[in-house]
Scaffold this active site. Structure first.
Site, mmCIF file in Angstrom:
data_model
loop_
_atom_site.group_PDB
_atom_site.id
_atom_site.type_symbol
_atom_site.label_atom_id
_atom_site.label_comp_id
_atom_site.label_asym_id
_atom_site.label_seq_id
_atom_site.Cartn_x
_atom_site.Cartn_y
_atom_site.Cartn_z
ATOM 1 N N GLU A 183 0.744 -1.154 -0.043
ATOM 2 C CA GLU A 183 -0.075 0.080 -0.186
ATOM 3 C C GLU A 183 0.896 1.198 0.105
ATOM 4 O OE1 GLU A 183 -2.289 -1.423 3.485
ATOM 5 O OE2 GLU A 183 -4.047 -1.254 2.241
ATOM 6 N N GLU A 200 -3.661 -9.430 4.052
ATOM 7 C CA GLU A 200 -4.578 -9.030 5.402
ATOM 8 C C GLU A 200 -5.668 -10.180 5.666
ATOM 9 O OE1 GLU A 200 -3.367 -6.974 3.077
ATOM 10 O OE2 GLU A 200 -2.557 -5.303 3.837
HETATM 11 N N1 T1G Z 1 4.714 -7.394 11.470
HETATM 12 C C1 T1G Z 1 5.602 -7.875 12.245
HETATM 13 N N2 T1G Z 1 6.345 -9.123 12.311
HETATM 14 C C2 T1G Z 1 6.159 -9.685 11.202
HETATM 15 C C3 T1G Z 1 5.449 -9.245 9.946
HETATM 16 C C4 T1G Z 1 4.737 -8.416 10.253
HETATM 17 N N3 T1G Z 1 3.840 -7.705 9.205
HETATM 18 N N4 T1G Z 1 5.528 -10.194 9.171
HETATM 19 C C5 T1G Z 1 6.517 -11.253 9.757
HETATM 20 N N5 T1G Z 1 6.918 -10.721 11.052
HETATM 21 C C6 T1G Z 1 7.914 -11.582 11.818
HETATM 22 C C7 T1G Z 1 7.447 -12.946 12.284
HETATM 23 O O1 T1G Z 1 6.494 -12.707 13.299
HETATM 24 C C8 T1G Z 1 8.623 -13.283 12.547
HETATM 25 O O2 T1G Z 1 8.975 -12.993 13.798
HETATM 26 C C9 T1G Z 1 9.726 -13.076 11.562
HETATM 27 O O3 T1G Z 1 8.970 -11.669 11.115
HETATM 28 C C10 T1G Z 1 9.864 -13.823 10.488
HETATM 29 O O4 T1G Z 1 8.625 -14.342 9.954
HETATM 30 C C11 T1G Z 1 -2.919 -1.572 6.749
HETATM 31 C C12 T1G Z 1 -3.074 -3.530 8.586
HETATM 32 C C13 T1G Z 1 6.729 -11.520 5.552
HETATM 33 C C14 T1G Z 1 6.221 -13.582 4.025
HETATM 34 O O5 T1G Z 1 0.367 -10.380 6.835
HETATM 35 O O6 T1G Z 1 3.446 -13.623 5.533
HETATM 36 O O7 T1G Z 1 -0.291 -4.420 6.728
HETATM 37 O O8 T1G Z 1 9.480 -14.918 14.962
HETATM 38 O O9 T1G Z 1 8.983 -16.783 10.114
HETATM 39 O O10 T1G Z 1 8.662 -17.443 6.486
HETATM 40 O O11 T1G Z 1 -3.325 -3.100 5.150
HETATM 41 O O12 T1G Z 1 6.163 -13.459 7.738
HETATM 42 O O13 T1G Z 1 11.342 -13.875 14.144
HETATM 43 O O14 T1G Z 1 9.994 -13.105 15.899
HETATM 44 O O15 T1G Z 1 7.102 -15.698 8.610
HETATM 45 O O16 T1G Z 1 10.405 -15.506 5.701
HETATM 46 C C15 T1G Z 1 0.133 -7.650 6.569
HETATM 47 C C16 T1G Z 1 2.774 -11.336 7.286
HETATM 48 C C17 T1G Z 1 -0.102 -7.009 7.865
HETATM 49 C C18 T1G Z 1 2.673 -10.570 6.490
HETATM 50 C C19 T1G Z 1 8.223 -13.782 5.846
HETATM 51 N N6 T1G Z 1 1.337 -8.490 6.391
HETATM 52 N N7 T1G Z 1 3.878 -11.913 7.251
HETATM 53 O O17 T1G Z 1 8.165 -15.252 5.883
HETATM 54 O O18 T1G Z 1 9.280 -15.373 8.220
HETATM 55 S S1 T1G Z 1 -1.483 -6.387 8.072
HETATM 56 C C20 T1G Z 1 1.340 -9.748 6.501
HETATM 57 C C21 T1G Z 1 4.339 -13.011 6.461
HETATM 58 C C22 T1G Z 1 -1.411 -4.886 7.200
HETATM 59 C C23 T1G Z 1 -2.421 -2.776 6.328
HETATM 60 C C24 T1G Z 1 -2.541 -4.139 7.183
HETATM 61 C C25 T1G Z 1 5.860 -13.603 6.550
HETATM 62 C C26 T1G Z 1 6.561 -13.105 5.442
HETATM 63 P P1 T1G Z 1 9.928 -13.859 14.860
HETATM 64 P P2 T1G Z 1 8.443 -15.720 9.073
HETATM 65 P P3 T1G Z 1 9.170 -15.897 6.511
#
Ligand code: T1G
Length: 699
Positions: A105, A125
């Site tokens: 975004e 999301e």
């Molecule tokens: N926020 C905080 N921490 C995150 C994170 C995030 N968005 N995504 C991953 N982590 C942390 C995770 O907890 C772990 O932490 C580490 O990164 C490695 O993750 C307004 C509101 C990005 C594809 O849903 O899909 O944006 O355990 O083991 O396999 O519209 O993480 O090491 O402490 O999964 O390499 C939308 C979710 C948010 C993406 C990486 N975004 N993340 O995968 O590593 S809502 C998501 C993923 C949003 C807006 C809205 C995957 C990854 P720790 P991992 P990975």
């Protein structure tokens, strides 16, 4: 600040630097705004690039901030994106590796976007029970088209940047970089090339139409309805994207914001966000630092080529790790190999596995009848008959042949891992790896930590679990570890409910309506009622005062073990899994009830659900108190990934938090007054009673 600022010639570069995935937390958002201000105040700067440090452009909003003031604190993501769009100098997003959620975004708010190939681009999301809340539903359709955008938003699945960049008419990427390595230089050059271009393009000004809008969105709603049972977000995604085609941009943005905030507060979204963090937290063991050195696992041995041994072997073959299987007899090996082949061939037939991949995996599999052939394996997993004497013989042999430093694991589902470890001279190398059947399918792996299990062994098997795509949870040593210990109480309550007036079908339907994949009786028929029977027989001698309904024993005495005998609580037609109620079983239950002098009563679905689920909760509280599980969220992970607990409920303890622990304890106090139930069991575990009294929740 978790965003760096540096000027290269006439281009200011703002680099998101909030590891691990450049989550757009408050500090990062502030860093972007400050960088934009600096760039626009610097006369020497004529254009701006935003990029990400490390392995991501940005993984989106910081999920760890959700539910806290920080996530809404200014500058919130909307304000950051507005600052980008209103920048008097052009802003170029240089994206690589991961560009998801709020990260995409943010990029969509930039005037231009340049992408490296291989970047995973997504609006995931919906997987958190929400929808893109910073303009994604309004901007993405404007640059990739309504249908492609809706598919991405409703599925939440990533699409590779090169695929999106090659779509005809796409306006998502103004340029594709030659490679990830070339991105930085090409972004600088591109930013210089657009420094003087006016007016600067804005995605929000692009048109957004669908030629057959009403028909298409009706079709989309019908499609989404089928896939989103229990989850409100997918349908709202359709509403938001439809708004992009019908409303002015600013109105569409407001409509999206309203939907986003409403979804954020749904229990389903709280559950999904809880599980996202819980699953990742499970791999962290409090007293095992994440930098603990791990042993190298290059070759694996599996003892036992039965159902479990074969399934376990497949996990490693799928990860490209060679496996040597050992059995006592050649025909057992042949049977085991044939079963593995059959499983793979079924996947090839369904198009889920390519023939060459199948052959590659089978080429990694070898067999032997001699323990001596196992000596070079780095990890050996025993999956033999569940009897301590048999395990003793196996582990004594392994202790004699395995090289120093090899990890010796038992797949036992109930036996004492400390006893097994003490059959060897190297208890520090022994660990339990409890796979769930079918072992090549079920994601859950209970890692059972013995008293002597070395920390590097734990670190190694947790990392190995991720490599074989298992969700691992550490359990201490007790009868049944975490999952089976809890399911035993769940099963006991099921038996009492039959004695008091329920039929198996009524209990199953109530639990399946709650969201369980299968009610307790259908599950017993699937797993085999004889398994529970064997455990109860053990209990009758070990714990003679533990109360059980005898109904399940009566069923087993008739040989009705479930699907494997064609009949259990229900009847089954060969080759089908439909559970057909059986009048004789119902009569057997009624006769048994009469023999106990019990007058059946009508029992509500609510009582069925509460007694079964709260029995899990109370046992879980004991498990936490005893330190068998490290944290409450680990127990939710066990139940979601190993026992079909409904994802939208977030796990038994998350569900208890949603109900309120005060109310859980109140219900338990009511159940304790039921003379046909087990009053002693319903005494709230001290931890549960304490949390409830303090108005707290499982954390
Ligand atoms: N926020 C905080 N921490 C995150 C994170 C995030 N968005 N995504 C991953 N982590 C942390 C995770 O907890 C772990 O932490 C580490 O990164 C490695 O993750 C307004 C509101 C990005 C594809 O849903 O899909 O944006 O355990 O083991 O396999 O519209 O993480 O090491 O402490 O999964 O390499 C939308 C979710 C948010 C993406 C990486 N975004 N993340 O995968 O590593 S809502 C998501 C993923 C949003 C807006 C809205 C995957 C990854 P720790 P991992 P990975």
């Amino acid at each position: 600040m978790t965003a760096e600022y540096k000027v290269h010639g006439s281009v200011a570069v703002i680099t998101l630097a909030n590891p691990p995935v450049n989550g757009l937390g408050l500090s990062t958002r502030q860093g972007i705004v400050d960088g934009l201000t600096r760039a626009n105040d610097d006369a020497a700067v004529t254009s701006i690039v935003i990029t990400g440090a490390g392995g991501a452009f940005s993984g989106g909003a910081d999920i760890k901030e959700f539910g806290t003031d920080k996530s809404l604190q200014e500058p919130n993501l909307h304000s950051v994106i507005a600052a980008v769009e209103n920048s008097p100098k052009p802003v170029v997003a240089a994206i690589h590796s991961v560009c998801m959620g709020g990260g995409l975004e943010l990029a969509l708010g930039c005037h231009y976007r340049i992408a490296a190939p291989g970047c995973s681009v997504a609006l995931p999301e919906v997987k958190l029970g929400i929808l893109p809340g910073a303009g994604g539903t309004q901007r993405l359709p404007r640059v990739v088209g309504v249908e492609a955008a809706l598919n991405m938003i409703v599925s939440g699945e990533p699409v590779k940047s090169e695929l999106l960049g090659s779509m005809p008419g796409q306006k998502l990427f103004d340029k594709m970089a030659a490679s990830p390595e070339a991105l930085a230089a090409e972004a600088l050059a591109f930013a210089q090339s657009v420094a003087d271009v006016r007016p600067m393009p804005l995605v929000r000004n692009l048109p957004c139409k669908h030629p057959q809008g009403d028909a298409y969105f009706q079709f989309a709603r019908n499609m989404v309805k089928g896939m989103s049972k229990n989850f409100p977000a997918p349908a709202k995604c359709v509403d938001a994207v439809e708004a992009a085609t019908k409303k002015k941009f600013a109105d569409g943005l407001l409509f999206e914001r309203e939907l986003f905030i409403n979804l954020m507060w749904t229990p389903e979204s709280r559950s999904l966000r809880h599980l996202f963090l819980a699953e990742r937290a499970a791999s962290k063991i409090p007293d095992v630092p994440s930098d603990t050195p791990k042993r190298d696992i290059q070759a694996v041995a599996v003892i036992g080529a039965g159902t479990m041994g074969g399934g376990i072997a497949m996990n490693f073959l799928n990860a490209g790790i060679p496996v040597k299987m050992l059995e006592m007899k050649q025909e057992a090996l042949d049977r085991g190999i044939a079963t593995i082949r059959k499983n793979y061939e079924a996947q090839v037939k369904k198009g889920k596995l390519k023939q060459d991949k199948y052959e590659q995996r089978m080429a990694l599999l070898s067999t032997t009848l001699s323990y001596d052939d196992l000596k070079d394996a780095d990890l050996v997993i025993e999956a033999v008959f569940e009897e301590l004497g048999v395990k003793e013989a196996v582990f004594k042999q392994l202790d004699a042949v395995m090289k120093p430093g090899a990890i010796l694991a038992s797949n036992t589902s109930t036996l004492d891992v400390n006893k097994i470890a003490n059959f060897t001279q190297r208890p520090q190398d022994v660990v339990g790896l409890h796979f769930f059947s079918p072992a090549n399918v079920m994601k859950l792996l209970e890692v059972v930590r013995g008293d002597a299990t070395a920390k590097d062994v734990l670190a190694t098997v947790m990392a190995m679990a991720k490599k074989i795509r298992k969700t691992a949870v550490v359990s201490g040593v007790c009868d049944g570890f975490i999952g089976n210990r809890m399911i035993e109480q769940y099963g006991r309550q099921g038996g009492f409910l039959l004695d008091e007036g329920c039929t198996p079908e009524q209990v199953d339907k109530a639990m399946e309506k709650f969201g369980m994949a299968m009610g307790p009786f259908r599950m017993g028929d699937l797993a085999g009622n004889d398994i529970g029977w064997a455990i109860r027989k053990r209990r009758y001698t070990e714990k003679p005062d533990m109360k059980y309904s005898k109904t399940a024993d009566l069923l087993c005495e008739k040989g009705r073990f479930g699907q494997k005998t064609g009949a259990g609580w229900y009847d089954y037609v060969p080759g089908k899994r439909d559970a057909i109620p059986n009048a004789e079983v119902v009569k057997m239950i009624e006769d048994h009830r009469a023999s106990l002098g019990i007058t059946p009563r009508k029992i509500s679905d609510e009582e069925i659900v509460q007694r079964l689920v709260f029995s899990l909760v109370n046992e879980a509280a004991h498990i936490l108190e005893e330190g068998i599980a490290n944290k409450a969220s680990d127990i939710d992970v066990v139940y979601i990934f190993g026992y079909g607990f409904p994802v939208h409920r977030g796990g038994p303890l998350n569900y208890a938090n949603e109900v309120g622990l005060f109310n859980v304890v109140q219900a338990m106090n009511r159940f304790a007054k039921n003379p046909l139930d087990d009053a002693a069991f319903w005494k709230p575990a001290p931890l549960l009673a304490k949390l409830a009294a303090e108005g707290k929740a499982f954390n």
